[in-house]
Design a protein around this motif. Structure first.
Motif, PDB file in Angstrom:
ATOM      1  N   TYR A 124     -86.422  61.029-106.668  1.00 25.37           N
ATOM      2  CA  TYR A 124     -86.730  59.627-106.970  1.00 25.37           C
ATOM      3  C   TYR A 124     -87.223  59.508-108.400  1.00 25.37           C
ATOM      4  CZ  TYR A 124     -86.796  58.845-101.907  1.00 25.37           C
ATOM      5  OH  TYR A 124     -86.476  58.771-100.590  1.00 25.37           O
ATOM      6  N   GLN A 125     -87.059  58.266-108.929  1.00 21.52           N
ATOM      7  CA  GLN A 125     -87.592  58.049-110.270  1.00 21.52           C
ATOM      8  C   GLN A 125     -89.048  57.582-110.161  1.00 21.52           C
ATOM      9  OE1 GLN A 125     -86.099  54.894-112.930  1.00 21.52           O
ATOM     10  NE2 GLN A 125     -85.508  56.601-114.237  1.00 21.52           N
ATOM     11  N   LYS A 179     -93.087  69.601-112.697  1.00 23.62           N
ATOM     12  CA  LYS A 179     -93.222  68.354-113.466  1.00 23.62           C
ATOM     13  C   LYS A 179     -94.584  68.247-114.131  1.00 23.62           C
ATOM     14  CE  LYS A 179     -89.134  67.454-112.381  1.00 23.62           C
ATOM     15  NZ  LYS A 179     -88.653  66.815-111.190  1.00 23.62           N
ATOM     16  N   ASN A 203     -84.510  53.129-107.488  1.00 16.76           N
ATOM     17  CA  ASN A 203     -84.563  54.540-107.104  1.00 16.76           C
ATOM     18  C   ASN A 203     -85.981  55.061-107.025  1.00 16.76           C
ATOM     19  OD1 ASN A 203     -83.464  56.965-106.320  1.00 16.76           O
ATOM     20  ND2 ASN A 203     -83.445  57.745-108.417  1.00 16.76           N
ATOM     21  N   MET A 204     -86.929  54.159-106.842  1.00 16.79           N
ATOM     22  CA  MET A 204     -88.306  54.638-106.700  1.00 16.79           C
ATOM     23  C   MET A 204     -88.534  55.083-105.252  1.00 16.79           C
ATOM     24  SD  MET A 204     -90.349  51.056-106.832  1.00 16.79           S
ATOM     25  CE  MET A 204     -92.007  51.595-106.611  1.00 16.79           C
ATOM     26  N   GLN A 224     -91.965  56.014-112.529  1.00 19.16           N
ATOM     27  CA  GLN A 224     -92.175  55.406-113.855  1.00 19.16           C
ATOM     28  C   GLN A 224     -93.471  55.880-114.514  1.00 19.16           C
ATOM     29  OE1 GLN A 224     -90.216  52.833-115.249  1.00 19.16           O
ATOM     30  NE2 GLN A 224     -88.748  53.185-113.606  1.00 19.16           N
ATOM     31  N   GLU A 245     -85.248  48.264-111.566  1.00 20.86           N
ATOM     32  CA  GLU A 245     -86.142  49.323-112.034  1.00 20.86           C
ATOM     33  C   GLU A 245     -86.658  50.174-110.876  1.00 20.86           C
ATOM     34  OE1 GLU A 245     -90.241  48.581-113.816  1.00 20.86           O
ATOM     35  OE2 GLU A 245     -88.867  48.102-115.433  1.00 20.86           O
ATOM     36  N   THR A 304     -91.884  58.833-117.845  1.00 21.23           N
ATOM     37  CA  THR A 304     -91.055  58.628-116.650  1.00 21.23           C
ATOM     38  C   THR A 304     -90.361  59.936-116.277  1.00 21.23           C
ATOM     39  OG1 THR A 304     -90.773  56.323-117.213  1.00 21.23           O
ATOM     40  CG2 THR A 304     -89.131  57.262-115.714  1.00 21.23           C
ATOM     41  N   THR A 305     -90.388  60.255-114.983  1.00 22.37           N
ATOM     42  CA  THR A 305     -89.821  61.528-114.536  1.00 22.37           C
ATOM     43  C   THR A 305     -89.222  61.342-113.138  1.00 22.37           C
ATOM     44  OG1 THR A 305     -90.320  63.873-114.191  1.00 22.37           O
ATOM     45  CG2 THR A 305     -92.040  62.332-113.557  1.00 22.37           C
ATOM     46  N   THR A 306     -88.758  62.424-112.542  1.00 24.59           N
ATOM     47  CA  THR A 306     -88.259  62.332-111.164  1.00 24.59           C
ATOM     48  C   THR A 306     -89.100  63.244-110.279  1.00 24.59           C
ATOM     49  OG1 THR A 306     -86.692  64.105-111.590  1.00 24.59           O
ATOM     50  CG2 THR A 306     -85.854  61.848-111.785  1.00 24.59           C
TER      51      THR A 306
END
Ligand code: HEM
Length: 519
Positions: free
Chosen positions: A404-405, A103, A41-42, A407, A38, A398-400
């Protein structure tokens, strides 16, 4: 799993215990793997300790500086863990704009700490309320009643009076004793507070009877209760913020302090509102934010109290912080500098004012023709931003961000200080150098050269007001006096925690550049 079942079939408590232990270990492995997947890619994670995360590394009271240091190791965007919560910290203007503009629909609401939440009655003020109908209504009121261009035109005389009063007070002090350094903050604060009360309530107030306190309180006390005490209390830390599952544990000292501060603020604001209501009932109409709010008649008494308090504190605080730092930088004694740069800077600003204004007193009309003054203002906001960390935002889907992701449920903190001090964005960022805004990269009219006023839909609503007041004041101070710091004051660059105030108020020696008739 088969081995586990076989063991159970063989029977016995020892086997059951062994099986249970195996289950726990397996679950832990699966849990860690899925957490790793999970989080794969944070944004990079700053290593911390179990349970408390990075809390112990944030002991000092200037987290914006620690965050900026970490950005040199982990990059412009990284993740920290504060107790129970994951927080993504942003230290680059580009990524901050992505979070606040592109965002916005996924990262718009706030996550306030206990103190701020209680003082704002759970986000009842414009600056931190969530998007929605309440936000739209209040933003409209603020722009029409106080901060929009037409309201600002209405208050121009009030601002002019503020400038004249300040200059007249300083002149008298200098004439009385030219050898004594003048306390800039006292003069500026008094006049700014007068303006703030006039805009918000329709009149300046010298004292008020507060029923809940059982006495008449002076203007200084009003300032203390609704501005100073509130600023201090907003930044109070409650450890329960970091461990919400312990929120049932009492923190008596913290709770008592917030309750008292809140009670006193509310009592004073209510008294001020009631006084105004009585005058309106007697037929006295004024152009003020409160008059507009009362005429609209759409707010509860609680909302009215919170919004009037907000308008006063916002007008009375950050403008002072920015202007004091600008005057400090200009007043740094050139002979005490390693280079002669500052001498050139101060002279350059004065020369620009002379060329554009001649014998006329600087006014707001001159500001668009004073590019160097504008650069002085923006460079001061960059190096000494009055708001160094923006209140945390909450990711609600959840977005980028920067690829990066991020959560849902994560908090995002924009480190304005980190953005403004980034070596990748600014050449020698620790230097105060207004020229950097005149190298052709920035439009003169652009009020958002740095991220100091935020970005996007929730950008600062008071930008026009603070720019007019601060720039006109700096120009008039420079036009009439030359400024010099006291010996040893050049290094006094500390600020108060997160609030941006100069820790040591500016004391400067002033000498008159031109004679002005005293009134
Ligand atoms: C140099 C002075 C100032 C600075 C650096 C500053 C900075 C900021 C920043 C960074 C934000 C956005 C916060 C966020 O997105 O989390 C903001 C919002 C806001 N500011 Fe300022 N501010 C200043 C002066 C003022 C003044 C003088 C007023 C009013 C008299 C004011 C009223 C507001 C309001 C109402 C908002 C909320 C706007 C919205 O959410 O739509 N500010 N300010």
């Amino acid at each position: 799993m088969e081995a586990l079942l076989a063991t159970l079939q063989e029977g016995g408590w020892g086997a059951v215990a062994a099986a249970a232990a195996t289950v726990v270990v397996l679950a832990a492995i699966i849990g860690v793997r899925s957490w790793q997947k999970e989080r794969a890619n944070m944004p990079p994670v700053v290593p911390g300790l179990p349970l408390i995360g990075n809390l112990y590394q944030l002991k000092e009271k200037k987290p914006h500086k620690t965050f900026a240091k970490w950005s040199e190791i982990y990059g412009p965007i990284y993740t920290i863990r504060i107790g129970d919560s994951f927080v993504v910290v942003v230290n680059s203007t580009e990524v901050a704009k992505e979070a606040m503009v592109a965002k916005f629909s996924s990262i718009s609401n706030r996550k306030l700490p206990q103190a701020f939440s209680r003082l704002s009655h759970d986000k009842m003020i414009l600056a931190v309320c969530d998007n929605g109908d309440y936000y739209k209504m209040v933003k409209h009121f603020v722009m029409v009643g106080m901060l929009g261009s037409s309201a600002q035109r209405q208050f121009r005389d009030t601002r002019n009076k503020m400038m004249d009063n300040m200059l007249s007070t300083i002149r008298k002090l200098v004439i009385k004793d030219p050898q004594v350094p003048q306390n800039f903050r006292e003069v500026f604060r008094d006049e700014l507070f007068r303006l703030s009360l006039t805009q918000s309530l329709g009149e300046d107030v010298s004292s008020i009877y507060v029923e809940e306190l059982g006495r008449e309180i002076s203007k200084d006390e009003i300032y203390q209760i609704i501005v100073v005490d509130m600023m201090k209390c907003v930044t109070e830390v409650d450890w329960r913020d970091f461990f919400p599952y312990l929120s049932w544990v009492p923190n008596k000292k913290f709770d008592a302090k917030v309750a008292t501060t809140e009670y006193r603020r509310t009592s004073v604001i209510r008294a001020l509102i009631n006084q105004r209501k009585e005058r309106i009932a007697c037929g006295e109409a004024r152009a003020s934010y409160l008059d507009l709010l009362l005429a609209e008649n759409k707010l509860t008494n609680e909302q009215l109290t919170l919004l009037v308090w907000e308008s006063i504190i916002e007008s009375a605080d950050t403008t002072l912080v920015a202007t004091e730092w600008a005057m400090y930088e200009l007043a740094k004694d050139p002979e005490k500098q390693a280079s002669q740069d500052k001498l050139v800077l101060e002279a350059r600003l004065y020369q620009e004012i002379q060329e554009v204004c001649g014998e006329d007193t600087v006014s707001e009309d001159h500001l668009p023709r004073l590019p160097y003054l504008n650069a002085v203002f923006h460079e001061t906001l960059r190096l000494h931003s009055p708001v160094s960390l923006l209140p945390a935002r909450l990711v609600h889907e959840t977005t980028t961000l920067a690829g990066y992701q991020v959560q849902a449920g994560t908090q995002v903190v924009i480190n304005v200080y980190g953005c403004n001090m980034s070596k990748k964005e600014w050449d020698e960022p620790e230097e105060w150098r207004p020229e950097r805004f005149l190298d052709g990269r920035f439009e003169l009219a652009d009020m958002y050269k740095t991220i100091s006023f935020g970005a996007g839909k929730r950008i600062c609503a008071g930008t026009a007001q603070v720019t007019k007041i601060s720039c006109t004041a700096i120009a008039r101070f420079m036009q009439e006096f030359s400024w010099r710091l006291g010996e040893g004051d050049e290094g006094k660059v500390d600020s108060v925690h997160l609030m941006g105030y100069k820790l040591h108020p500016l004391y400067a020696y002033l000498s008159e550049r031109r004679k002005v008739a005293m009134n």
